[in-house]
Motif scaffolding. Sequence first.
Motif, mmCIF file in Angstrom:
data_model
loop_
_atom_site.group_PDB
_atom_site.id
_atom_site.type_symbol
_atom_site.label_atom_id
_atom_site.label_comp_id
_atom_site.label_asym_id
_atom_site.label_seq_id
_atom_site.Cartn_x
_atom_site.Cartn_y
_atom_site.Cartn_z
ATOM 1 N N GLU A 142 43.367 50.643 45.987
ATOM 2 C CA GLU A 142 44.191 49.578 46.540
ATOM 3 C C GLU A 142 44.652 49.906 47.954
ATOM 4 O O GLU A 142 44.655 49.039 48.840
ATOM 5 C CB GLU A 142 45.401 49.358 45.622
ATOM 6 C CG GLU A 142 46.322 48.228 46.062
ATOM 7 C CD GLU A 142 47.492 48.052 45.127
ATOM 8 O OE1 GLU A 142 48.591 47.687 45.611
ATOM 9 O OE2 GLU A 142 47.327 48.275 43.915
ATOM 10 N N ALA A 143 45.008 51.158 48.187
ATOM 11 C CA ALA A 143 45.448 51.558 49.526
ATOM 12 C C ALA A 143 44.302 51.484 50.528
ATOM 13 O O ALA A 143 44.471 51.026 51.664
ATOM 14 C CB ALA A 143 46.019 52.971 49.478
ATOM 15 N N ILE A 144 43.095 51.914 50.124
ATOM 16 C CA ILE A 144 41.937 51.870 51.029
ATOM 17 C C ILE A 144 41.593 50.424 51.380
ATOM 18 O O ILE A 144 41.343 50.094 52.549
ATOM 19 C CB ILE A 144 40.736 52.582 50.371
ATOM 20 C CG1 ILE A 144 41.026 54.073 50.234
ATOM 21 C CG2 ILE A 144 39.471 52.356 51.191
ATOM 22 C CD1 ILE A 144 39.977 54.828 49.438
ATOM 23 N N ILE A 145 41.598 49.549 50.380
ATOM 24 C CA ILE A 145 41.276 48.142 50.630
ATOM 25 C C ILE A 145 42.338 47.501 51.514
ATOM 26 O O ILE A 145 42.020 46.705 52.411
ATOM 27 C CB ILE A 145 41.134 47.389 49.294
ATOM 28 C CG1 ILE A 145 39.894 47.891 48.542
ATOM 29 C CG2 ILE A 145 41.041 45.885 49.529
ATOM 30 C CD1 ILE A 145 39.724 47.299 47.170
ATOM 31 N N GLY A 243 31.366 40.602 45.223
ATOM 32 C CA GLY A 243 32.371 41.543 44.753
ATOM 33 C C GLY A 243 33.098 42.222 45.896
ATOM 34 O O GLY A 243 34.324 42.423 45.849
ATOM 35 N N PHE A 244 32.361 42.563 46.956
ATOM 36 C CA PHE A 244 33.002 43.148 48.134
ATOM 37 C C PHE A 244 33.925 42.139 48.802
ATOM 38 O O PHE A 244 35.038 42.483 49.223
ATOM 39 C CB PHE A 244 31.917 43.607 49.118
ATOM 40 C CG PHE A 244 32.473 44.092 50.436
ATOM 41 C CD1 PHE A 244 33.089 45.327 50.534
ATOM 42 C CD2 PHE A 244 32.386 43.292 51.559
ATOM 43 C CE1 PHE A 244 33.609 45.773 51.738
ATOM 44 C CE2 PHE A 244 32.902 43.720 52.770
ATOM 45 C CZ PHE A 244 33.516 44.964 52.866
ATOM 46 N N TYR A 245 33.478 40.900 48.899
ATOM 47 C CA TYR A 245 34.311 39.840 49.487
ATOM 48 C C TYR A 245 35.577 39.644 48.666
ATOM 49 O O TYR A 245 36.670 39.443 49.206
ATOM 50 C CB TYR A 245 33.490 38.561 49.563
ATOM 51 C CG TYR A 245 34.124 37.438 50.348
ATOM 52 C CD1 TYR A 245 35.151 37.658 51.263
ATOM 53 C CD2 TYR A 245 33.679 36.128 50.188
ATOM 54 C CE1 TYR A 245 35.710 36.630 51.990
ATOM 55 C CE2 TYR A 245 34.235 35.078 50.915
ATOM 56 C CZ TYR A 245 35.255 35.354 51.804
ATOM 57 O OH TYR A 245 35.821 34.322 52.519
ATOM 58 N N LEU A 246 35.453 39.710 47.336
ATOM 59 C CA LEU A 246 36.622 39.586 46.462
ATOM 60 C C LEU A 246 37.629 40.697 46.736
ATOM 61 O O LEU A 246 38.832 40.447 46.894
ATOM 62 C CB LEU A 246 36.175 39.636 44.999
ATOM 63 C CG LEU A 246 37.283 39.746 43.948
ATOM 64 C CD1 LEU A 246 38.043 38.443 43.848
ATOM 65 C CD2 LEU A 246 36.714 40.136 42.593
ATOM 66 N N ALA A 247 37.152 41.940 46.804
ATOM 67 C CA ALA A 247 38.056 43.064 47.064
ATOM 68 C C ALA A 247 38.690 42.955 48.442
ATOM 69 O O ALA A 247 39.884 43.223 48.621
ATOM 70 C CB ALA A 247 37.294 44.379 46.926
ATOM 71 N N LEU A 248 37.894 42.534 49.430
ATOM 72 C CA LEU A 248 38.407 42.423 50.792
ATOM 73 C C LEU A 248 39.480 41.355 50.904
ATOM 74 O O LEU A 248 40.436 41.490 51.671
ATOM 75 C CB LEU A 248 37.255 42.110 51.746
ATOM 76 C CG LEU A 248 37.594 42.003 53.227
ATOM 77 C CD1 LEU A 248 38.124 43.332 53.741
ATOM 78 C CD2 LEU A 248 36.368 41.560 54.025
ATOM 79 N N SER A 249 39.354 40.294 50.135
ATOM 80 C CA SER A 249 40.299 39.182 50.216
ATOM 81 C C SER A 249 41.643 39.498 49.568
ATOM 82 O O SER A 249 42.575 38.702 49.670
ATOM 83 C CB SER A 249 39.702 37.939 49.549
ATOM 84 O OG SER A 249 39.590 38.130 48.154
ATOM 85 N N GLY A 250 41.744 40.635 48.886
ATOM 86 C CA GLY A 250 42.981 40.974 48.206
ATOM 87 C C GLY A 250 42.929 40.762 46.716
ATOM 88 O O GLY A 250 43.836 41.155 45.988
ATOM 89 N N ALA A 251 41.846 40.121 46.246
ATOM 90 C CA ALA A 251 41.605 39.943 44.804
ATOM 91 C C ALA A 251 42.779 39.291 44.098
ATOM 92 O O ALA A 251 43.224 39.747 43.044
ATOM 93 C CB ALA A 251 41.256 41.281 44.144
#
Length: 680
Positions: A142-145, A243-251
Amino acid sequence: MAAAKWETQRYATTMLGSAVSTVMTARIVSLEQEAEEDGKAGRWRIVADVLATEKPHLRYAPQRLRLSARDLPALSETGTVLKGAVRLRAHGGPVRSGQYDFAFHGFFRGHGGNGFYLGTPEIIDSDIASEPQDKSWQASVEAIIGQLRALIGGRIMQALNGEEGAVAAALISGQRAGISEATNEALRIAGLAHILSISGLHLALAAGIVMVSVRGLAGLFPSLSLYYPVKKIAALISLFSSGFYLALSGADVAAQRSFIMLAVMLCAVIMDRKALTLRNLAIAALFSILVTPHEILGPSFQMSYSATGALIAGFAWVKLRKRQNPEKTERQTGLLHTVRRWLIGIIATSLLAGTASGLYAAFHFNNMAPLGMLGNALALPVISVLIMPFAVIALLLMPLSLEWLPLQVMGKGIELVKWIAHFVAGLSPDLIPGLLPAPVLLLWTAAMLSAMILTSHLRLISLMFVGAGFVSLVATDLPDINVSEDARLVAVRQNNILYVNRPRPAAFTTDNWRKAYKITEVRVPDKKGAESSEGFICMDGLCSFDLANGQVLAYAENRDAAQIACNIGDVIIFAFAGNMHCSKRQDRDDTSPLIITRQQLALKGVAEIYLPLNREINQERTIIQAAKAATQIENSVAGDKSKNNANSAGEVKVVFAVGEPQRPWHLYRLWSRAARNLED
């Protein structure tokens, strides 16, 4: 139900019980800045994990809070530890019965309360700051994202100045704080507010662009196209990119649901199954309910799945009609025919999705977008051609520092979408749907599901549910009096005017009540306090209001005012701490006024009061006066009978928005100072 119980136990969020000021040390989890207002820098919105509190020390401090700050140190970023004086507040409940509950959704987001910094906090570097609060791998990811989102958002804002950069950052990294209120309002009225939240539209466009690009590149090499399942490989790559876009958006929850739906469809492609079916939508919905069951009560879940279901069912019906009547299907070619079909598809998409999701927008937000079909028909081509493709290209080129050019094209597209939103908003009428009761929502949801799922003439059953919903809507009573849960604001609905007891009422609550009851005017008390003025008459902590049914509403802020309120009021509100009774009034005329206390409101939430009719009140008062003229024994007997008649014929009905605090997300109410009858 088992999933809901498991989710509740898994979160077990510690909730703040009362407002308190303290000195807090906290680590930033996410950080956003609002848009400028009148040339002034916008406030910062922060989600922070609490590390320590002092002066006073909070024994049951929440683990995570939502905070705001007027100013922050220059080097503040995700992971920075701040220390400063804060004013913390408990979550509020719904402003109306059955509406959005901030405490409920805060509980399942892990936010135990909210507050703001009293001044500018300072960055600290101490032992408590160097030790991570949560050493789990989830916290590290979470911190890295969070740091990656902040880095990408900063690069976008450097390449695109102004609000276009803020919108681009919202579309790519999910950071929406820099968008002005005027633009948000124009997008909402034009039916385009959904483009700001990363959802099915963005994920589908991004996945489609990746999939088409991979298949197009593979087509340049015949050996790949002939000997390998390029379509399935492209679907798999598209799944990972989504999946990367989901994580980047804050999920957030809306993006999670959209990803689940997209993942089911891409897996169907990999397994040689049809991608767009109601069965696949049902699989995604079941998975969402198992993972985040509380979201079934939220607007995002309802609007997302209703719109997608309407689109799948609508276009499936069109394909079925063409299959059943092949002779009516004209095979035409040419550019004009292609453009015509494209425009018809956009209009049908906007109509189906807008109608299905608009029902839940009206219930949760008291607003509708009457020209949403026009706004989407004009804006979606721009989003599909100029915005999302270049957003993907910019993200791919960002490691090479070549994102400037695609972001400029994306900025022009955003500028055009903003113009479309303001244009459509200027044409749109100010349509306020008013209160939509929960039974009506359930009946119309049943109608929608019947029309989607049934495939024969049984679809006509949906008309029965639509009719029943209209009957229930017409038969719904509206409250005559609303009292806020902090006992500070009272509103009376009368003659299409909302009368309030404060010169400067809380804007959010008042606006919600006004839209729910389709009120055209809000009237505050007369500053002079003239007895002849219409509305509330307030003086020395006492407010009174002559109701249309002949009763008197009395509002008391202290004990001295409460004595007078007991003498004049039929509906009495005590907005101060401590116990108070109107025993003298009961001994005098054998009638018991309705009393609502600050303690009741703190425990049970907003109160909605339904008054009896004028005629019933006058009849009861006549009976009481006649009974008093008789002998003492007759007076006692007549008084008891009249009191029973008053309870049956002219009873005042009170509905609280929360009720008794039994659920985990409402138990914090038991520990507030107001609930314990203590002064603030």
